[in-house]
Write a protein that holds these residues in place. Structure first.
Motif, short mmCIF file in Angstrom:
data_model
loop_
_atom_site.label_atom_id
_atom_site.label_comp_id
_atom_site.label_asym_id
_atom_site.label_seq_id
_atom_site.Cartn_x
_atom_site.Cartn_y
_atom_site.Cartn_z
N THR A 28 2.59 -17.97 -3.42
CA THR A 28 2.40 -18.20 -1.97
C THR A 28 1.61 -17.04 -1.36
OG1 THR A 28 4.57 -19.24 -1.96
CG2 THR A 28 3.62 -18.76 0.19
N PHE A 29 1.85 -15.83 -1.85
CA PHE A 29 1.07 -14.69 -1.34
C PHE A 29 1.02 -13.56 -2.36
CE2 PHE A 29 4.15 -11.31 -0.28
CZ PHE A 29 5.37 -12.00 -0.29
N ARG A 30 0.06 -12.67 -2.14
CA ARG A 30 0.02 -11.40 -2.88
C ARG A 30 0.25 -10.30 -1.88
NH1 ARG A 30 -5.53 -11.14 -5.90
NH2 ARG A 30 -4.87 -8.98 -6.03
N PRO A 31 1.06 -9.28 -2.22
CA PRO A 31 1.34 -8.21 -1.25
C PRO A 31 0.04 -7.62 -0.71
CG PRO A 31 2.74 -7.99 -3.18
CD PRO A 31 1.78 -9.08 -3.49
N MET A 32 -0.01 -7.43 0.59
CA MET A 32 -1.21 -6.89 1.21
C MET A 32 -0.84 -5.87 2.28
SD MET A 32 -2.27 -10.10 3.73
CE MET A 32 -3.61 -9.24 4.58
N CYS A 33 -1.76 -4.94 2.53
CA CYS A 33 -1.56 -4.02 3.65
C CYS A 33 -1.84 -4.78 4.95
CB CYS A 33 -2.50 -2.82 3.52
SG CYS A 33 -2.04 -1.74 2.16
N PRO A 85 2.46 -11.93 4.32
CA PRO A 85 1.45 -12.36 5.30
C PRO A 85 2.13 -13.05 6.49
CG PRO A 85 1.57 -13.95 3.52
CD PRO A 85 2.60 -12.89 3.21
N ALA A 86 2.58 -12.26 7.45
CA ALA A 86 3.47 -12.80 8.49
C ALA A 86 2.82 -12.88 9.87
CB ALA A 86 4.72 -11.92 8.56
N ALA A 87 1.48 -12.77 9.92
CA ALA A 87 0.82 -12.66 11.24
C ALA A 87 1.01 -13.90 12.10
CB ALA A 87 -0.66 -12.36 11.06
N CYS A 88 1.16 -15.07 11.48
CA CYS A 88 1.27 -16.29 12.30
C CYS A 88 2.49 -16.24 13.23
CB CYS A 88 1.34 -17.52 11.41
SG CYS A 88 -0.23 -17.92 10.64
N GLU A 248 6.89 -1.95 11.53
CA GLU A 248 5.50 -2.22 11.18
C GLU A 248 4.60 -1.03 11.52
OE1 GLU A 248 7.35 -3.84 13.35
OE2 GLU A 248 6.21 -4.78 14.98
N ARG A 249 5.10 -0.14 12.38
CA ARG A 249 4.30 1.05 12.71
C ARG A 249 4.39 2.09 11.60
NH1 ARG A 249 1.29 -1.43 16.19
NH2 ARG A 249 2.54 -2.58 17.69
N LEU A 250 5.35 1.92 10.69
CA LEU A 250 5.56 2.86 9.59
C LEU A 250 5.16 2.27 8.25
CD1 LEU A 250 7.02 5.64 8.80
CD2 LEU A 250 8.96 4.21 8.20
N MET A 251 5.40 0.96 8.11
CA MET A 251 5.32 0.36 6.77
C MET A 251 4.20 -0.66 6.59
SD MET A 251 9.36 -0.06 5.90
CE MET A 251 9.10 -0.69 4.24
N GLY A 252 3.26 -0.65 7.54
CA GLY A 252 2.15 -1.61 7.44
C GLY A 252 1.39 -1.46 6.12
N ASN A 253 1.39 -0.25 5.57
CA ASN A 253 0.65 0.00 4.32
C ASN A 253 1.59 0.31 3.17
OD1 ASN A 253 -2.29 -0.01 5.16
ND2 ASN A 253 -1.34 1.24 6.73
N TYR A 254 2.81 -0.16 3.24
CA TYR A 254 3.77 0.16 2.17
C TYR A 254 3.27 -0.30 0.80
CZ TYR A 254 8.03 1.61 0.06
OH TYR A 254 8.92 2.28 -0.73
N PRO A 255 2.59 -1.47 0.71
CA PRO A 255 2.08 -1.86 -0.62
C PRO A 255 1.16 -0.79 -1.22
CG PRO A 255 2.04 -3.74 0.84
CD PRO A 255 2.39 -2.54 1.71
N LEU A 256 0.45 -0.06 -0.37
CA LEU A 256 -0.41 1.02 -0.88
C LEU A 256 0.45 2.17 -1.41
CD1 LEU A 256 -3.12 2.52 -1.28
CD2 LEU A 256 -2.98 3.22 1.12
#
Ligand code: FAD
Length: 391
Positions: A28-33, A85-88, A248-256
């Motif tokens: 369904t998704f691949r982890p993304m920043c 991918p939760a933007a919707c 989300e202000r801290l972990m938006g780039n957690y996959p990185l």
């Protein structure tokens, strides 16, 4: 002071993790920043809704589950950890549903909350204008009454999710003669109404997650004004606290972060694994310290919310700190990955799927969106330290 999650909360965390791992497994998704703000996936949003995880904290009578803000914290922490991918649904779930619950009429609740709850309303945030950012109260978009309607004319910038939103949360001036803070109202409107034109904004990373939105005589029924007419600015202040306060202000780039740690374990330089290099270990360890500080600041925000208070100074402090963590993470990743680390996702030679340059460039905007760091520090100085306000 309690630093432990309850057994139920840990069980919920495991449930969310199980769901996310299963969805990754199904493709369904691949982890993304930046998945919370840039990850467009109606399919994922539908599946989250089916779990009952949109509107988790809302009262049951409105389709929510009456769960705590701590439960929502656990949910969002895992969504971010897995780069979902939760933007919707993110914005509607985080603040718009809350605004409708707080200020909406029974009719608005009946119409809008089920759409949000079912993951069918993708709501963009339309506040900023070319001449109104930090000083939002100077906005010029007008809403002029005409019988049962308002006629809306103006231009918004940086409207999140503009290219796929079904609804837009809009702030407009409803009394041009009142002092600027006192003549503004909030609306939630259908983004497909005639007279609305959307032009994507291509940001520094090449993403089109935001857009300029032009309103040219858009007829909006009066029933879509949320809360009290001309009191919108004061309602917004409250919503902004929720907007800036989350993980989300801290972990938006957690996959990185995750991928970088793996990379240092798996990559050798002069016979030594990178994770064995003293300088790299030290910088990664410092980053982890910074991460934990940001996490505690954000948890504190939720503690304030659990007490039924608006997390004003706490949210300002958390966002001001956490966004610098994200920027430091991106810088460290770029340093460790070296020259190849500058290659973007489209290059087959890009390490870590090009996440590092995406985050390096994207994180510049974090200290602007939802209130600049300077504005947040003003809040901390004024309401936190009691220093006089300056204009
Ligand atoms: C990536 C990104 C996403 C965004 N997403 C959205 C969105 O979804 N919806 C939306 O409506 N808007 C969004 N915005 C717009 C954002 O809210 C504004 O950019 C922000 O409020 C700053 O406004 P401005 O750009 O007009 O800068 P200005 O307000 O003109 O500020 C310019 C500089 O002056 C400083 N400054 C301004 N006022 C003060 C003060 N009182 N004290 C000290 N320094 C001050 C600022 O810190 C900044 O450095 C987004 C912006 C970015 C970059």
């Amino acid at each position: 002071m309690e630093f432990e999650f309850t057994r139920e909360q840990e069980a919920f965390r495991a449930q969310v993790r199980g769901f996310l791992e299963s969805e990754i497994g199904k493709g369904t998704f691949r982890p993304m920043c930046d998945g919370w703000i840039q990850g467009y996936s109606p399919e994922f949003t539908r599946k989250v809704a089916a779990q009952g995880w949109i509107g988790l904290t809302w009262p049951k009578e409105y389709g929510g589950q009456g769960r705590s803000d701590v439960d929502r914290l656990v949910l969002t922490e895992e969504m971010l950890r897995y780069g979902a991918p939760a933007a919707c649904h993110w914005f509607a779930d985080r603040q718009i549903g809350r605004a409708v619950l707080a200020y909406g009429t029974p009719e608005q609740k009946t119409e809008l909350l089920p759409l949000i709850r079912n993951g069918e309303a993708y709501v963009g945030l339309g506040m900023s204008e070319p001449e109104a950012g930090s000083d939002l109260a100077s906005l010029k978009t007008r809403a002029v009454p005409d019988g049962d309607y308002y006629i809306i004319t103006g231009q918004k910038m940086w409207t999140s999710c503009a290219r796929f939103m079904t609804h837009v949360y809009l702030v407009a001036r409803t009394d041009p003669d009142a002092p600027k803070h006192r003549g503004i109202s909030e609306f939630i409107i259908d983004a497909k109404l005639p007279g609305i034109t959307i032009r994507p904004t291509i940001d520094i990373t090449g993403s089109e997650a935001w857009g300029e939105v032009f309103y040219d005589g858009v007829r909006v029924h009066k029933k879509y004004l949320i809360g009290e007419k001309n009191r919108g600015f004061y309602q917004i202040l409250n919503q902004l606290d929720y907007e800036r306060a989350g993980l989300e202000r801290l972990m938006g780039n957690y996959p990185l972060f995750d991928a970088l740690l793996r990379f240092t374990r798996e990559t050798r330089h002069d016979g030594l694994r990178l994770c064995e290099e003293p300088l790299i270990r030290s910088r990664l360890a410092q980053l982890q310290v910074d991460f934990e500080v940001g996490r505690l600041l954000t948890y504190r925000v939720v503690m304030v919310m659990e007490k039924g208070k608006a997390p004003n100074v706490e949210a300002a402090m958390a966002k001001a700190y956490c966004t610098t963590f994200e920027q430091r993470l991106a810088s460290l990743a770029t340093d460790i990955l070296g020259l190849y680390g500058q290659l973007i996702a489209e290059s087959k030679y890009a390490p870590l799927s090009g996440m590092a340059p995406h985050s390096f460039l994207g994180s510049k905007g974090y200290s602007l969106q939802a209130g600049t760091t300077e504005v947040l520090k003003n809040i901390v100085a004024n309401r936190g330290l009691g220093l006089p306000s300056v204009t």
